[in-house]
Design a protein around this motif. Sequence first.
Motif, PDB file in Angstrom:
ATOM      1  N   LYS A   3      47.775  30.321  12.715  1.00 38.58           N
ATOM      2  CA  LYS A   3      47.700  30.742  11.318  1.00 38.58           C
ATOM      3  C   LYS A   3      46.409  31.515  11.058  1.00 38.58           C
ATOM      4  CE  LYS A   3      48.325  28.989   6.678  1.00 38.58           C
ATOM      5  NZ  LYS A   3      48.574  27.843   5.836  1.00 38.58           N
ATOM      6  N   LEU A   6      46.772  35.116  12.219  1.00 36.75           N
ATOM      7  CA  LEU A   6      47.591  35.880  11.289  1.00 36.75           C
ATOM      8  C   LEU A   6      46.799  36.223  10.027  1.00 36.75           C
ATOM      9  CD1 LEU A   6      50.346  37.099  10.718  1.00 36.75           C
ATOM     10  CD2 LEU A   6      51.062  34.915   9.781  1.00 36.75           C
ATOM     11  N   GLU A   7      46.057  35.276   9.525  1.00 36.12           N
ATOM     12  CA  GLU A   7      45.236  35.527   8.333  1.00 36.12           C
ATOM     13  C   GLU A   7      44.166  36.581   8.630  1.00 36.12           C
ATOM     14  OE1 GLU A   7      43.794  31.688   7.133  1.00 36.12           O
ATOM     15  OE2 GLU A   7      45.720  31.118   6.257  1.00 36.12           O
ATOM     16  N   GLU A  10      45.894  39.885   8.563  1.00 34.09           N
ATOM     17  CA  GLU A  10      46.171  40.291   7.180  1.00 34.09           C
ATOM     18  C   GLU A  10      44.930  40.895   6.535  1.00 34.09           C
ATOM     19  OE1 GLU A  10      47.793  36.894   5.165  1.00 34.09           O
ATOM     20  OE2 GLU A  10      49.721  37.069   6.203  1.00 34.09           O
ATOM     21  N   GLU A  11      43.780  40.324   6.819  1.00 32.67           N
ATOM     22  CA  GLU A  11      42.526  40.851   6.279  1.00 32.67           C
ATOM     23  C   GLU A  11      42.236  42.239   6.875  1.00 32.67           C
ATOM     24  OE1 GLU A  11      39.465  41.126   3.817  1.00 32.67           O
ATOM     25  OE2 GLU A  11      40.867  39.450   3.843  1.00 32.67           O
ATOM     26  N   VAL A  13      44.474  44.338   7.930  1.00 37.95           N
ATOM     27  CA  VAL A  13      45.439  45.264   7.324  1.00 37.95           C
ATOM     28  C   VAL A  13      44.928  45.724   5.964  1.00 37.95           C
ATOM     29  CG1 VAL A  13      47.739  45.466   6.302  1.00 37.95           C
ATOM     30  CG2 VAL A  13      47.477  44.457   8.562  1.00 37.95           C
ATOM     31  N   LYS A  14      44.435  44.793   5.166  1.00 38.67           N
ATOM     32  CA  LYS A  14      43.891  45.159   3.849  1.00 38.67           C
ATOM     33  C   LYS A  14      42.743  46.158   3.990  1.00 38.67           C
ATOM     34  CE  LYS A  14      45.035  40.832   1.542  1.00 38.67           C
ATOM     35  NZ  LYS A  14      44.498  39.571   1.025  1.00 38.67           N
ATOM     36  N   GLU A  17      44.472  49.655   5.748  1.00 38.36           N
ATOM     37  CA  GLU A  17      45.742  50.208   5.273  1.00 38.36           C
ATOM     38  C   GLU A  17      45.614  51.709   4.973  1.00 38.36           C
ATOM     39  OE1 GLU A  17      49.095  49.044   1.946  1.00 38.36           O
ATOM     40  OE2 GLU A  17      47.082  48.204   1.787  1.00 38.36           O
ATOM     41  N   LEU A  41      51.771  50.172  10.909  1.00 37.49           N
ATOM     42  CA  LEU A  41      51.433  48.745  10.894  1.00 37.49           C
ATOM     43  C   LEU A  41      51.690  48.102  12.260  1.00 37.49           C
ATOM     44  CD1 LEU A  41      52.749  47.434   7.447  1.00 37.49           C
ATOM     45  CD2 LEU A  41      50.381  47.606   8.205  1.00 37.49           C
ATOM     46  N   TRP A  45      48.986  46.413  14.686  1.00 38.50           N
ATOM     47  CA  TRP A  45      49.134  45.067  15.245  1.00 38.50           C
ATOM     48  C   TRP A  45      48.953  45.106  16.763  1.00 38.50           C
ATOM     49  CZ3 TRP A  45      48.846  40.149  14.437  1.00 38.50           C
ATOM     50  CH2 TRP A  45      49.379  39.256  15.356  1.00 38.50           C
TER      51      TRP A  45
END
Length: 187
Positions: A3, A6-7, A10-11, A13-14, A17, A41, A45
């Motif tokens: 987890k 993944l978090e 996500e950070e 990606v922000k 982006e 994306l 990854w």
Amino acid sequence: MTKKRLEAFEEIVKQNERRIHFHILRLNLSDPHKEYFQEGLCAMWNAYETYEPDKGPMATYFNYTIRNRLVDLARKQGRESRNQQSACKEIKKHANDGNRIKRAEASSEILSNLDEERIGIHVWGILKQELTDNQWKWVYYYIISCMKIKEIAIQEQTSEEAVKSWGKQVRKKLRNNDFQKRLNLYG
């Protein structure tokens, strides 16, 4: 996958982006369905997963990976579009072949548009009888309905490679002289 990992992604990606949008704009790609953004994306990854800090900055690796994946996707779509157009032209050429009277200075059509439409329907009907179900699906969806390979694969719940294989089989049959005679394409 944890987890935390993944978090962390996500950070990232922000934070990155805009990098994907930059490359889409820089390559002058139209992205109404966000497929290039999705590809970006995925590239991000993959870059995140394979990044090795001792080989350089992560931002440079992201740029390299995203740009190259977007270029590859654009080339692939261009190639598919050209193949689709040439297949449509080939079918139309055979359907209209022999439909003109040659005169000294000009040629005129023998048949009216209504007659051409009936002949087209007749040719499609004969073609449907000569092909397997999957081959006809390729002709109907790819040539007549102008759908993309990916869309056909999703609709038929199969792989893109299977759909491409159906198309190869159809093209091979259409090139066969005996098959063309059975279709009455050359009269």
